[in-house]
Scaffold this active site. Structure first.
Site, mmCIF file in Angstrom:
data_model
loop_
_atom_site.group_PDB
_atom_site.id
_atom_site.type_symbol
_atom_site.label_atom_id
_atom_site.label_comp_id
_atom_site.label_asym_id
_atom_site.label_seq_id
_atom_site.Cartn_x
_atom_site.Cartn_y
_atom_site.Cartn_z
ATOM 1 N N HIS A 267 0.829 -1.119 0.138
ATOM 2 C CA HIS A 267 0.041 0.006 0.004
ATOM 3 C C HIS A 267 0.974 1.373 -0.072
ATOM 4 O O HIS A 267 0.681 2.096 -0.715
ATOM 5 C CB HIS A 267 -0.775 0.034 1.308
ATOM 6 C CG HIS A 267 -1.803 1.045 1.601
ATOM 7 N ND1 HIS A 267 -3.297 1.205 0.981
ATOM 8 C CD2 HIS A 267 -1.382 2.233 1.775
ATOM 9 C CE1 HIS A 267 -3.879 2.167 1.069
ATOM 10 N NE2 HIS A 267 -3.028 3.282 1.685
ATOM 11 N N GLU A 268 1.814 1.415 1.047
ATOM 12 C CA GLU A 268 2.741 2.670 0.991
ATOM 13 C C GLU A 268 3.598 2.724 0.097
ATOM 14 O O GLU A 268 3.933 3.853 -0.540
ATOM 15 C CB GLU A 268 3.452 2.429 2.358
ATOM 16 C CG GLU A 268 2.544 2.457 3.678
ATOM 17 C CD GLU A 268 1.481 3.843 3.750
ATOM 18 O OE1 GLU A 268 1.877 4.740 3.153
ATOM 19 O OE2 GLU A 268 0.456 3.525 4.367
ATOM 20 N N HIS B 226 1.580 4.463 -2.907
ATOM 21 C CA HIS B 226 1.642 6.036 -2.702
ATOM 22 C C HIS B 226 3.259 6.636 -3.001
ATOM 23 O O HIS B 226 3.264 7.542 -3.940
ATOM 24 C CB HIS B 226 1.595 6.169 -1.287
ATOM 25 C CG HIS B 226 0.312 6.292 -0.667
ATOM 26 N ND1 HIS B 226 -0.713 6.687 -1.158
ATOM 27 C CD2 HIS B 226 -0.490 5.486 0.403
ATOM 28 C CE1 HIS B 226 -2.032 6.333 -0.697
ATOM 29 N NE2 HIS B 226 -1.862 5.884 0.416
ATOM 30 N N HIS C 73 3.734 6.473 -6.679
ATOM 31 C CA HIS C 73 3.003 7.523 -7.363
ATOM 32 C C HIS C 73 3.571 8.935 -7.199
ATOM 33 O O HIS C 73 3.827 9.737 -8.086
ATOM 34 C CB HIS C 73 1.638 7.571 -6.660
ATOM 35 C CG HIS C 73 0.408 8.433 -7.178
ATOM 36 N ND1 HIS C 73 -0.843 8.613 -6.876
ATOM 37 C CD2 HIS C 73 0.507 9.258 -8.501
ATOM 38 C CE1 HIS C 73 -1.564 9.427 -7.605
ATOM 39 N NE2 HIS C 73 -0.754 9.761 -8.802
#
Length: 597
Positions: free
Chosen positions: A387-388, A391, A394
């Site tokens: 998940h992290e 980010h 991105h």
């Protein structure tokens, strides 16, 4: 249990390298002083923002100040998060916060001054060749102009600001400070105090009596405060109506969506498409009832474990390897950066004494992103890593492809990249496992994410829409009104297989997000967009990957909906939500097959 290490005892290879932002405290101090000097230059532009040259020079200074302030703020706070008890970095964090406020004040004249120009003058600036790079900024100002009031009216609204935060403040004090819950029995029969933190643990208990008692105790306690809490929520709705009317928006909902330039149809379309898919949620409820072996499925059964806890011990090194393999569909270039991040000081991995809890991805433009973890060797921590890193990747791709002004993506887009990584990881694990018990554990884990992130958040979004529409029509919002609307929604969503307990009608009273109005729909749209992307990537391969990487590289260079649309996800249509529902349907079918339905 092993002792938590002190920060100084943590191995260097397990720590992030903040020296990539500032090599020393002296370097930080120098940039702080330079930024203070830059702030003084801002006032030179006051009253002069009418020519293209002046606006361009002012925007350049604004970007310079913002970037320096961001670097100082991010570094000092991340140092503080390494060990929150360390006074030196507590002080540095406070110093950078004050500088951020000063910077905000020093630059606050820019937008109102440009907006005081006539539409004709503003359009000339938009067309000026020397301002071509700032066209999006100026067009956005023009878009906002219709809702900006006169100087005197704006000053008056600014003074109302403190009053307008009252509903949220009062709710927070009642909810977190004043409200005390009775003791309830845990699985061992011990009397334990019920708290916000322990409530979900009680609901996840295998013992049904424990779940039922915690559930009933929670809502009986809220029910005693129902008049106060209804008045607080109603005041928040009234505040939204006041601002939407003062700023000339058609409704409170449209005012909330305006900032991200999101059409109201995106919001209503989400609700309508989820209504279409309610039979799927209800089918999952039927399956849940069967797996729990209960005669009636109750609201307090929704978080109960469906399968025995499957203990998956996954070390950090194993998690890195599995995540890297799972993200192979995103292509070699993506993987090269990802592997580099693992070896080049992006990540602070393990818990240490005083370290901030949880996980996040953060950073400052011009340096690689950073990720804070508190890794435990389990499945959850592996999903957190995926998940992290979503980010972080991105941010990395936005920062390396966009100038500073357009690199920052919106909250509307933020959860897409992180959730996509989780979706690809889940797909990988499900395809790889041969153990029926492990497969069932993964399927229920994923199905519950759909239930809580898509269905539940959409139900919240619908509740907010209904109560605001009611207030806008001049109708009452009593505790009974809130409870009836909320109860009826639960019946509608969960269907006839569910015994919708009367107590659930008070749940509206404990949802803090209702004081950050019309926000929760972003969880559902972000999850749906990510699921749609993952489906396209797995089905189509390279063309879908190229579109997705284009999305990651876009930052905030266009409006959120346009960025998604270019990448193949049109959130103004039902399609991405339907694609997400297809994935959910597939999970249910696999679960039914495993249970021999």
């Amino acid at each position: 249990m092993s002792q938590v290490k002190k920060r100084t005892e943590t191995a260097p290879e397990h720590r992030w390298k903040l020296e990539d932002i500032f090599p020393s405290q002296e370097a930080w101090d120098k940039e702080y002083q330079d930024t203070k000097e830059l702030l003084k230059k801002a006032e030179d532009f006051q009253g002069k923002l009418s020519s293209p040259d002046a606006v361009k020079a002012c925007f350049e200074l604004e970007d310079k100040i913002s970037l320096h302030t961001e670097r100082l703020y991010v570094y000092s706070n991340m140092k503080h998060h390494e060990d929150t008890a360390e006074p030196e970095y507590q002080a540095l964090s406070e110093k950078s916060k004050k500088l951020s406020v000063e910077a905000g004040e020093a630059l606050s004249f820019i937008t109102p001054e440009i907006l005081s120009l006539s539409d004709d003058e503003l359009n000339k600036l938009i067309q000026a060749p020397e301002l071509a790079f700032y066209k999006l900024t100026l067009e956005e100002m023009l878009r906002q102009k219709a809702h900006v009031l006169s100087k005197a009216e704006e000053a008056l609204l600014a003074q109302v600001g403190n009053i307008s935060s009252a509903p949220s403040t009062i709710f927070s004090l009642i909810n977190n400070a004043d409200m005390k819950f009775p003791k309830v029995k845990n699985e061992d029969g011990d009397e334990v105090e019920l708290t916000h933190g322990s409530y979900i643990t009680f609901l996840e208990s295998k013992n049904r009596d424990v779940r039922r008692n915690a559930f009933k105790t929670m809502y009986e306690t809220y029910s005693k405060q129902k008049n106060t809490l209804a008045a607080t929520l109603s005041a928040n709705v009234t505040k939204n109506l006041f601002y939407s009317r003062a700023r000339k928006y058609p409704s409170a909902l449209e005012m909330s969506l305006f900032g991200d330039n999101i059409d109201k149809a995106v919001y209503t379309n989400l609700i309508d498409t989820i209504h279409e898919a309610l039979p799927l949620l209800q089918r999952y409820m039927t399956l849940r009832k069967k797996l729990l072996k209960v005669d009636e499925l109750h609201m307090y059964d929704l978080f109960a474990p469906l399968v025995e806890e499957f203990d998956m011990k996954i070390t950090y090194d194993e998690a890195k390897e599995i995540v890297t393999d799972a993200l192979k569909p995103l292509g070699q270039d993506y993987l090269e950066v990802l592997k580099g991040s693992f070896n080049n000081g992006w990540i602070d991995i393990y818990e240490n004494e005083g370290k901030r809890s949880g996980a996040y991805s953060w950073g400052a433009y011009g340096t690689h992103p950073y990720v804070l973890l508190n890794h435990k060797d389990n499945l959850n921590s592996m999903f957190t890593l995926a998940h992290e890193m979503g980010h972080a990747m991105h941010s990395y791709l936005s920062d390396t492809n966009q100038e500073y002004r357009y690199a920052q993506y919106t909250i509307f887009l933020a959860e897409v990249a992180s959730t996509l990584n989780e979706a690809l990881l889940m797909d990988y694990l499900l395809k790889k496992t041969t153990n029926p018990k492990e497969k069932m554990y993964l399927l229920t884990y994923y199905a519950d994410q759909f239930r809580t992130t898509v269905f539940r958040q959409t139900m919240f979004a619908e509740f907010e829409m209904l109560i605001h529409a009611r207030a806008e029509a001049g109708e009452s919002l009593t505790p009974q009104d809130f409870s009836k609307i909320y109860y009826d929604l639960n019946v509608k969503y969960h269907g006839t297989e569910m015994a919708v307990d009367k107590d659930i009608e008070m749940e509206w009273a404990r949802i803090p997000h209702f004081y950050n109005s019309f926000y929760v729909y972003k969880y559902a749209t972000g999850f749906s967009a990510a699921t749609s992307f993952s489906k396209q990537i797995l089905d189509e391969g390279q063309p879908a990957v190229d579109r997705y990487l284009g999305f990651l590289q876009s930052g905030g260079s266009d409006f959120s909906l346009n960025i998604l649309k270019k990448a193949g996800v049109d959130m103004s249509s039902p399609e991405p939500i339907r694609q997400a529902m297809d994935v959910f349907k597939g999970l249910i079918e696999q679960m039914e097959e495993l249970t021999g339905k």
